[in-house]
Design a protein around this motif. Sequence first.
Motif, PDB file in Angstrom:
ATOM      1  N   THR A  46       0.857  -1.188   0.000  1.00  0.00           N
ATOM      2  CA  THR A  46       0.000   0.000   0.000  1.00  0.00           C
ATOM      3  C   THR A  46       0.891   1.236   0.000  1.00  0.00           C
ATOM      4  OG1 THR A  46      -1.757  -1.119   1.258  1.00  0.00           O
ATOM      5  CG2 THR A  46      -1.768   1.295   1.253  1.00  0.00           C
ATOM      6  N   GLY A  47       0.756   2.063  -1.042  1.00  0.00           N
ATOM      7  CA  GLY A  47       1.532   3.302  -1.105  1.00  0.00           C
ATOM      8  C   GLY A  47       3.028   3.091  -1.184  1.00  0.00           C
ATOM      9  N   ILE A  48       3.473   2.017  -1.844  1.00  0.00           N
ATOM     10  CA  ILE A  48       4.908   1.723  -1.892  1.00  0.00           C
ATOM     11  C   ILE A  48       5.621   2.740  -2.788  1.00  0.00           C
ATOM     12  CG2 ILE A  48       6.657   0.021  -2.503  1.00  0.00           C
ATOM     13  CD1 ILE A  48       4.887  -0.656  -0.041  1.00  0.00           C
ATOM     14  N   SER A  49       6.728   3.249  -2.279  1.00  0.00           N
ATOM     15  CA  SER A  49       7.515   4.227  -3.029  1.00  0.00           C
ATOM     16  C   SER A  49       8.992   4.047  -2.728  1.00  0.00           C
ATOM     17  CB  SER A  49       7.089   5.655  -2.681  1.00  0.00           C
ATOM     18  OG  SER A  49       7.394   5.948  -1.317  1.00  0.00           O
ATOM     19  N   LEU A  50       9.820   4.461  -3.674  1.00  0.00           N
ATOM     20  CA  LEU A  50      11.272   4.471  -3.518  1.00  0.00           C
ATOM     21  C   LEU A  50      11.751   5.894  -3.753  1.00  0.00           C
ATOM     22  CD1 LEU A  50      12.201   1.322  -5.666  1.00  0.00           C
ATOM     23  CD2 LEU A  50      11.926   1.415  -3.192  1.00  0.00           C
ATOM     24  N   THR A  51      12.512   6.425  -2.781  1.00  0.00           N
ATOM     25  CA  THR A  51      13.003   7.795  -2.893  1.00  0.00           C
ATOM     26  C   THR A  51      14.527   7.818  -2.858  1.00  0.00           C
ATOM     27  OG1 THR A  51      11.044   8.718  -1.814  1.00  0.00           O
ATOM     28  CG2 THR A  51      13.010  10.097  -1.850  1.00  0.00           C
ATOM     29  N   THR A  91       6.669   6.104  -7.279  1.00  0.00           N
ATOM     30  CA  THR A  91       5.556   5.462  -6.587  1.00  0.00           C
ATOM     31  C   THR A  91       5.009   4.325  -7.438  1.00  0.00           C
ATOM     32  OG1 THR A  91       3.977   7.031  -7.530  1.00  0.00           O
ATOM     33  CG2 THR A  91       4.928   7.588  -5.387  1.00  0.00           C
ATOM     34  N   CYS A  92       4.526   3.275  -6.778  1.00  0.00           N
ATOM     35  CA  CYS A  92       3.999   2.105  -7.487  1.00  0.00           C
ATOM     36  C   CYS A  92       2.552   1.855  -7.080  1.00  0.00           C
ATOM     37  CB  CYS A  92       4.834   0.868  -7.172  1.00  0.00           C
ATOM     38  SG  CYS A  92       6.526   0.943  -7.825  1.00  0.00           S
TER      39      CYS A  92
END
Length: 209
Positions: free
Chosen positions: A47-52, A61-62
């Motif tokens: 849920t709301g997975i993101s890589l910064t 964001t995925c």
Amino acid sequence: MTITRSLRGRLVAVASVATVLLTATPPAQAFTTYTPTGGPAVNLVGTGISLTDIPNGQTITCASFTMAGGVSSPGLSRAYPTPAVNLPTLASAGCTNTFWGPVTFALAPTWRLAMTGDPSGGLWPARLSQVKISGNVAGCAIEVTGVVDGTFAVGSQRFTPVAGPSGLGVTAAVGGAPCVAIDVVVGDPVAVGGYWTNTAMPPLALANP
């Protein structure tokens, strides 16, 4: 005001030192082993997975990010941080960045989920290991590898990454000018946002020793 990569790096360093100072006295640990039961199937839905990329401040964001597998030797005690769960089935979709556009990731199996210490307040310190994410971002071939530290809540069946540097980092950025243009550099620490929830039944259970 434009914040340069150098200044961002100093700010991140100051924040990291502050975090260490605030958490310098961990709670006493009574056990060195733990036992996973339940499952044996595990299906972690993001849920709301993101890589910064922390130095350049850019986030991917995925819309979908899932990890599936099973409990390794349920009922068998093991030392921290021996994995509890193997996750060979990985998938992401709908990943994008505001400026770079759509990004397609290749997720190399097998990721593993382990507990790394005794629970506190219902939360187990946890870690995703053997993480490897590859993708082409605006003509720059990047690779992100390492671990994702976080917590696992048995009650909600939720793995939540730590805020800030997760244990992941950029280990490859191939493409010359495109990599320079998007300001992705080998060594950049990566933060992971959102959380994963295990939807399989019976749920994953954990106990000491």
